[in-house]
Design a protein around this motif. Structure first.
Motif, PDB file in Angstrom:
ATOM      1  N   SER A 126      50.562  39.269  62.767  1.00 42.18           N
ATOM      2  CA  SER A 126      50.976  40.318  61.817  1.00 42.18           C
ATOM      3  C   SER A 126      52.256  41.014  62.269  1.00 42.18           C
ATOM      4  CB  SER A 126      49.852  41.339  61.632  1.00 42.18           C
ATOM      5  OG  SER A 126      49.625  42.052  62.828  1.00 42.18           O
ATOM      6  N   ASP A 129      55.201  38.698  61.354  1.00 41.45           N
ATOM      7  CA  ASP A 129      55.503  38.774  59.920  1.00 41.45           C
ATOM      8  C   ASP A 129      54.587  39.840  59.315  1.00 41.45           C
ATOM      9  OD1 ASP A 129      56.056  38.538  57.266  1.00 41.45           O
ATOM     10  OD2 ASP A 129      55.426  36.449  57.064  1.00 41.45           O
ATOM     11  N   PHE A 132      52.384  39.029  56.239  1.00 37.65           N
ATOM     12  CA  PHE A 132      51.521  37.847  56.300  1.00 37.65           C
ATOM     13  C   PHE A 132      50.072  38.285  56.091  1.00 37.65           C
ATOM     14  CE2 PHE A 132      49.831  34.180  59.084  1.00 37.65           C
ATOM     15  CZ  PHE A 132      49.795  33.324  57.981  1.00 37.65           C
TER      16      PHE A 132
END
Length: 362
Positions: A126, A129, A132
């Motif tokens: 996480s 990104d 995500f």
């Protein structure tokens, strides 16, 4: 476009669109189309078939990272721990810069019940990104797995803020609040989720549980029946919805609809829900229907699975007492009937004797 829409709605339209793309446009082996098919199968809880498709996509293109979340989820649901280890190891060697790599590692650790390690890698994915979604959901699941409901709610709330187009974070928030007995708050989250996707059978099941806990039995029966109807409509595996059918049986039992409750519990047992609580519930219904002997058999089966189960033990004793009382009553009634017949026979013999005496006197 149609193949990218929610798989919980209009599966017939999805099938028609995929057939058109496959036959008219020769796109049967297109990875995006295959992934959409796998996503549909996943929503239907047909994990083995979905896994076959995602494996085919990855075999053709190892760099198709959008396929991995469903592929990994199928491996987790099927408890393919060795396959998860191999996928995570290969990704970590070849693509350490991809968030999906650390998602795979986190899912492997979650499957092996190493919650702290799983949380660490979901967090890493996480951070690589922040948008995500699967990483945030996995991160929250680790708290839920340990019963840390407050922290799970915090993580699911973050996912809900970041991914406003999906109903899953709201659904998970509702489930956590149900576990905390915050029924009004759970109902609010579940209602929000239903506005985003009102045709998810799991969501309808949770809404039914919420209504059941609030003593709204007619409403919860409607919701459970709707969940099972939609699951059947989208071609979902019946075994995946055993718990919903069991919930429906309990709701019917609370409404004193004994025959309907018995039918649901028998279906649960037929579909593989061999749980002592289910046998106890079925036995309780049989007791209410006056079938003490069959109820005793159910309680014995419950104790065969869990010999120390206090509920099954107590209900078995109750059933045996009722069976004994029923036999005593039956014997008592038989005795009364025989006594009445004997008295009638004595009276008849007295009457015949009087008639013979009168005849001799004349």
């Amino acid at each position: 476009y149609i193949t990218r829409l929610s798989k919980y709605k209009n599966p017939q339209n999805f099938t028609s669109a995929t057939e058109t793309l496959s036959t008219h446009y020769n796109m049967a082996n297109n990875p995006d189309l295959l992934l959409s098919k796998a996503s549909l199968l996943f929503t239907q809880c047909r994990f083995r078939e979905a896994l076959d498709i995602t494996s085919e996509i990855i075999l053709q293109d190892k760099y198709n990272f959008s396929t991995y979340p469903i592929h990994l989820s199928c491996l987790y649901e099927l408890e393919e721990k060795n396959a998860l280890f191999l996928v995570a190891h290969d990704l970590a060697d070849a693509h350490p810069e991809e968030p999906v790599t650390w998602l795979a590692v986190g899912i492997y650790y979650l499957a092996t019940n190493k919650i702290a390690e799983a949380r660490r890698y979901f967090s890493k994915a996480s951070m690589m990104d922040p948008h995500f979604g699967p990483a945030w959901i996995g991160f929250a699941h680790t708290f839920a797995a340990e019963g840390e409901h407050d922290q799970a709610i915090s993580a699911y709330s973050t996912a809900a803020r970041l991914f406003m187009g999906t109903h899953l974070p709201q659904l998970f928030l509702g489930m956590q609040n149900l576990l905390l007995n915050n029924h009004s708050l759970a109902e609010e989250f579940l209602r929000t989720a239903s506005e985003l996707c009102g045709t998810d059978p799991l969501l309808l099941n949770e809404m039914g549980v919420c209504a059941y806990n609030q003593e709204e039995l007619d409403k919860c029966i409607t919701l459970f029946n709707k969940a099972l109807a939609i699951a059947d409509e989208i071609g979902s595996e019946p075994e995946a919805w055993v718990s919903t059918r069991c919930n429906l049986g309990h709701a019917y039992r609370r409404q004193h609809q004994w025959n309907e409750a018995l039918e649901q519990f028998e279906d649960v047992l037929r579909l593989g829900g061999k749980d002592p609580q289910v046998f106890c519930a079925k036995g309780l219904v049989l007791l209410e229907l006056g079938k003490q002997f069959e109820a005793v058999q159910c309680f014995h089966e419950a104790l065969a699975i869990s010999p120390q189960d206090p509920i099954a033990t107590e209900l078995l004793n109750k059933a045996l007492e009722e069976t004994a009382e029923k036999e005593i009553d039956s014997l008592s009634m038989e005795g009364c009937r025989m006594e009445e017949e004997w008295e009638r026979e004595v009276e008849e013999r007295k009457r015949l004797a009087r008639m013979r005496t009168r005849g001799k006197g004349n």
